[in-house]
Design a protein around this motif. Structure first.
Motif, PDB file in Angstrom:
ATOM      1  N   THR A 261      -5.907   4.015   9.011  1.00 55.30           N
ATOM      2  CA  THR A 261      -4.528   4.493   9.166  1.00 55.30           C
ATOM      3  C   THR A 261      -3.531   3.434   8.718  1.00 55.30           C
ATOM      4  OG1 THR A 261      -5.182   5.889  11.037  1.00 55.30           O
ATOM      5  CG2 THR A 261      -2.845   5.366  10.812  1.00 55.30           C
ATOM      6  N   LEU A 264      -3.589   3.226   4.951  1.00 52.58           N
ATOM      7  CA  LEU A 264      -2.920   4.371   4.338  1.00 52.58           C
ATOM      8  C   LEU A 264      -1.403   4.218   4.392  1.00 52.58           C
ATOM      9  CD1 LEU A 264      -3.134   7.154   3.036  1.00 52.58           C
ATOM     10  CD2 LEU A 264      -3.200   8.155   5.343  1.00 52.58           C
ATOM     11  N   LEU A 265      -0.882   3.804   5.543  1.00 55.77           N
ATOM     12  CA  LEU A 265       0.565   3.591   5.659  1.00 55.77           C
ATOM     13  C   LEU A 265       1.036   2.495   4.712  1.00 55.77           C
ATOM     14  CD1 LEU A 265       1.012   3.818   9.550  1.00 55.77           C
ATOM     15  CD2 LEU A 265       1.739   5.495   7.838  1.00 55.77           C
ATOM     16  N   THR A 266       0.252   1.423   4.616  1.00 54.27           N
ATOM     17  CA  THR A 266       0.614   0.317   3.719  1.00 54.27           C
ATOM     18  C   THR A 266       0.642   0.777   2.273  1.00 54.27           C
ATOM     19  OG1 THR A 266      -0.372  -1.285   5.247  1.00 54.27           O
ATOM     20  CG2 THR A 266      -0.047  -1.999   2.969  1.00 54.27           C
ATOM     21  N   LEU A 267      -0.343   1.558   1.875  1.00 55.74           N
ATOM     22  CA  LEU A 267      -0.392   2.048   0.499  1.00 55.74           C
ATOM     23  C   LEU A 267       0.766   3.003   0.207  1.00 55.74           C
ATOM     24  CD1 LEU A 267      -4.231   2.636   0.008  1.00 55.74           C
ATOM     25  CD2 LEU A 267      -2.816   0.787  -0.937  1.00 55.74           C
ATOM     26  N   CYS A 268       1.185   3.765   1.197  1.00 52.69           N
ATOM     27  CA  CYS A 268       2.351   4.647   1.009  1.00 52.69           C
ATOM     28  C   CYS A 268       3.608   3.816   0.753  1.00 52.69           C
ATOM     29  CB  CYS A 268       2.531   5.551   2.223  1.00 52.69           C
ATOM     30  SG  CYS A 268       1.287   6.848   2.397  1.00 52.69           S
ATOM     31  N   VAL A 269       3.797   2.773   1.548  1.00 56.02           N
ATOM     32  CA  VAL A 269       4.947   1.889   1.341  1.00 56.02           C
ATOM     33  C   VAL A 269       4.862   1.226  -0.030  1.00 56.02           C
ATOM     34  CG1 VAL A 269       6.105  -0.203   2.151  1.00 56.02           C
ATOM     35  CG2 VAL A 269       5.275   1.487   3.805  1.00 56.02           C
ATOM     36  N   TRP A 270       3.667   0.763  -0.374  1.00 54.29           N
ATOM     37  CA  TRP A 270       3.470   0.115  -1.676  1.00 54.29           C
ATOM     38  C   TRP A 270       3.817   1.073  -2.822  1.00 54.29           C
ATOM     39  CZ3 TRP A 270      -0.629   2.003  -4.843  1.00 54.29           C
ATOM     40  CH2 TRP A 270      -0.717   1.364  -6.081  1.00 54.29           C
ATOM     41  N   ALA A 271       3.337   2.312  -2.743  1.00 56.62           N
ATOM     42  CA  ALA A 271       3.591   3.279  -3.810  1.00 56.62           C
ATOM     43  C   ALA A 271       5.083   3.561  -3.944  1.00 56.62           C
ATOM     44  CB  ALA A 271       2.825   4.571  -3.530  1.00 56.62           C
ATOM     45  N   TRP A 272       5.764   3.703  -2.819  1.00 54.25           N
ATOM     46  CA  TRP A 272       7.197   3.976  -2.840  1.00 54.25           C
ATOM     47  C   TRP A 272       7.973   2.816  -3.446  1.00 54.25           C
ATOM     48  CZ3 TRP A 272      10.548   1.712   1.212  1.00 54.25           C
ATOM     49  CH2 TRP A 272      11.903   2.045   1.027  1.00 54.25           C
ATOM     50  N   ARG A 275       6.973   2.137  -7.250  1.00 53.47           N
ATOM     51  CA  ARG A 275       7.533   3.145  -8.164  1.00 53.47           C
ATOM     52  C   ARG A 275       9.006   2.855  -8.446  1.00 53.47           C
ATOM     53  NH1 ARG A 275       5.752   7.799 -10.143  1.00 53.47           N
ATOM     54  NH2 ARG A 275       7.233   9.424 -10.739  1.00 53.47           N
TER      55      ARG A 275
END
Length: 463
Positions: A261, A264-272, A275
């Protein structure tokens, strides 16, 4: 600041540099741990076992430990030249390769006007870099992460300078040697650079196939067994593990769902965030954010892996945040996390033993992206706050590069003094274990002294 001496002559500057070199030499010889090229011993022993004794790459363990080769088989293929060298020659080769990689990293991060910085500023920069704990450990362990960083930043340079059709090979090679840089392929996909992402994937696949051809048994063992056995790498709760998994392990939380979890949260922040950096054309920031995210989501991120944070400091300096860069950099020079080597319990242990993780997380969340370019020299220019406005004769730079700054020699001395101030923080740090903190983290609770480890490079590969 105005009361500081200003070495206006070449002789004065040379004397200052010599004094700083002497101080850094004394510091590195007495205060930090001497790692005894432990990881290089792993590489050397594994390659010699494979080539000269008919064993598998993963059969070798450093005598007296349970630690052996943990990288994909292609990494051993790239290290085959070690089979032709003696132990002393291998150490010299490791130092030279890491120095060359560091030169490439600094060249890329300093931008096209790197020559304008001059020998004096570069000398101050190198003195400050010598205090950076991840970099010290990289050299002292004989590690490979600096080489991988140079390969990845090579692709960053290609993308930032409009040569994107050639990008991808460096990331692919780095991902074939160690799995963590594969996250940069995700960066290319986020940026819409499908050709570069395809090239990186193809290079990584081809390198892996080459390793399968070179040693099918070792490849089968790695991809079916060794890859999934984190115990081969070291204890997750060891204080040198400054990843999210390390934080949770020191809390006693070893369940995979909670870690998954957090990842996943870290990767979401990274992607945002990444980008946004790519849309602004800020490739340096995009690669810096990806390096920080890779350190967080990797199950094990030893302190020497944090050389991946160097691009973040270049971005902070470029965007006009020298004091923040200087403060964070100073903390990463102190070895402060080792104060909690024996006991990381309580709120103090939670905050202190994970200090480097908090810095990495802060960089992922707050690193400036897409801002107007401020002319900065990496690291030693940490106190300067004056930006040079673009002019018709000196236009603003393209995204993804770090520019130089023209200022008085007095500011150079001030920057060097600030770097030395960070040095004083080391007195607060307890001398930690000298046991290896990379692929060789020990299970013993009371490891040997660093001095004995530093002089222990005397073991022949097994017959």
């Amino acid at each position: 600041m105005s009361g500081l001496p200003r070495p206006l002559t070449d002789r004065g500057r040379a004397l200052l540099v010599l004094a700083l070199v002497a101080a850094v030499t004394v510091f590195t010889a007495t205060v930090p741990l001497l790692r005894g090229f432990f990881d290089l011993r792993v590489y050397y022993g594994a390659v010699h076992t494979w080539v000269h004794h008919g064993g598998r790459i993963y059969d070798y363990h450093v005598p007296g430990t349970t630690y052996g080769f943990t990288y994909p088989p292609f990494a051993a293929v790239t290290m085959l030249p070690l089979a032709l060298l003696g132990r002393t020659s291998a150490i010299v080769a490791s130092l030279l390769v890491n120095l060359a990689a560091l030169a490439v990293v600094l060249r890329i991060l300093s931008g096209p006007d790197w020559r304008r910085h001059g020998w004096f500023r570069w000398s101050l920069c190198l003195c400050l870099l010598a205090l950076f704990e991840p970099l010290r450990d990289t050299f002292s362990f004989g590690q490979v992460n600096l080489v991988l960083l140079a390969l990845v930043l090579g692709d960053c340079w290609l993308l930032a300078t409009g040569r994107g059709r050639w990008a991808g090979a460096g990331i692919g090679l780095a991902a074939a040697v160690k799995l963590t840089p594969a996250l940069f392929i995700g960066l290319l996909l986020l940026a819409g650079r499908r050709r570069a992402a395809g090239a990186a994937t193809a290079v990584a696949a081809a390198a892996t196939a080459l390793a399968v051809w070179a040693d099918p048994r070792a490849s089968r063992f790695y991809w079916t067994e060794a890859l999934w056995d984190t115990g081969r790498v070291g204890r997750l709760d060891y204080v040198s593990n400054q990843s999210l998994q390390g934080v949770l392990a020191r809390l006693g939380e070893t369940g995979r769902p909670l870690w998954a979890t957090a990842v996943l949260l870290t990767l979401c922040v990274w992607a945002w965030r990444t980008r946004g950096a790519v849309q602004a054309g800020d490739w340096t920031a995009a690669f810096a954010l990806t390096g920080a995210a890779a350190c967080l989501v990797s199950p094990i991120t030893w302190v020497h892996h944090l050389v991946w944070l160097l691009p973040s400091f270049a971005v902070l300096l470029r965007t006009g945040h020298p004091r923040i860069a200087g403060a964070l950099y100073a903390v990463l020079c102190t070895s402060v996390v080792w104060l909690w080597f024996d006991d990381a319990s309580g709120i103090g242990g939670f905050l202190g033993s994970n200090t480097y993780t908090w810095i990495t997380l802060g960089l992922l969340l707050g690193l400036p992206t897409g801002q107007s370019r401020v002319v900065r020299l990496p690291l030693p220019r940490s106190l300067s706050t004056t930006a040079t406005a673009p002019s018709p004769q000196s236009p603003a730079t393209t995204p993804g590069t770090v520019q130089s700054e023209s200022s008085s020699a007095g500011r150079d001395v001030a920057a060097a003094t600030t770097g030395a101030a960070g040095d004083a923080c080391l007195d607060l740090a307890r001398s930690p274990s000298s046991e290896p903190t990379g692929s060789t983290c020990p299970a013993a609770s009371k490891p040997q002294s660093s001095n004995s480890r530093a002089s222990s490079y005397t073991v022949d590969p097994p017959a």
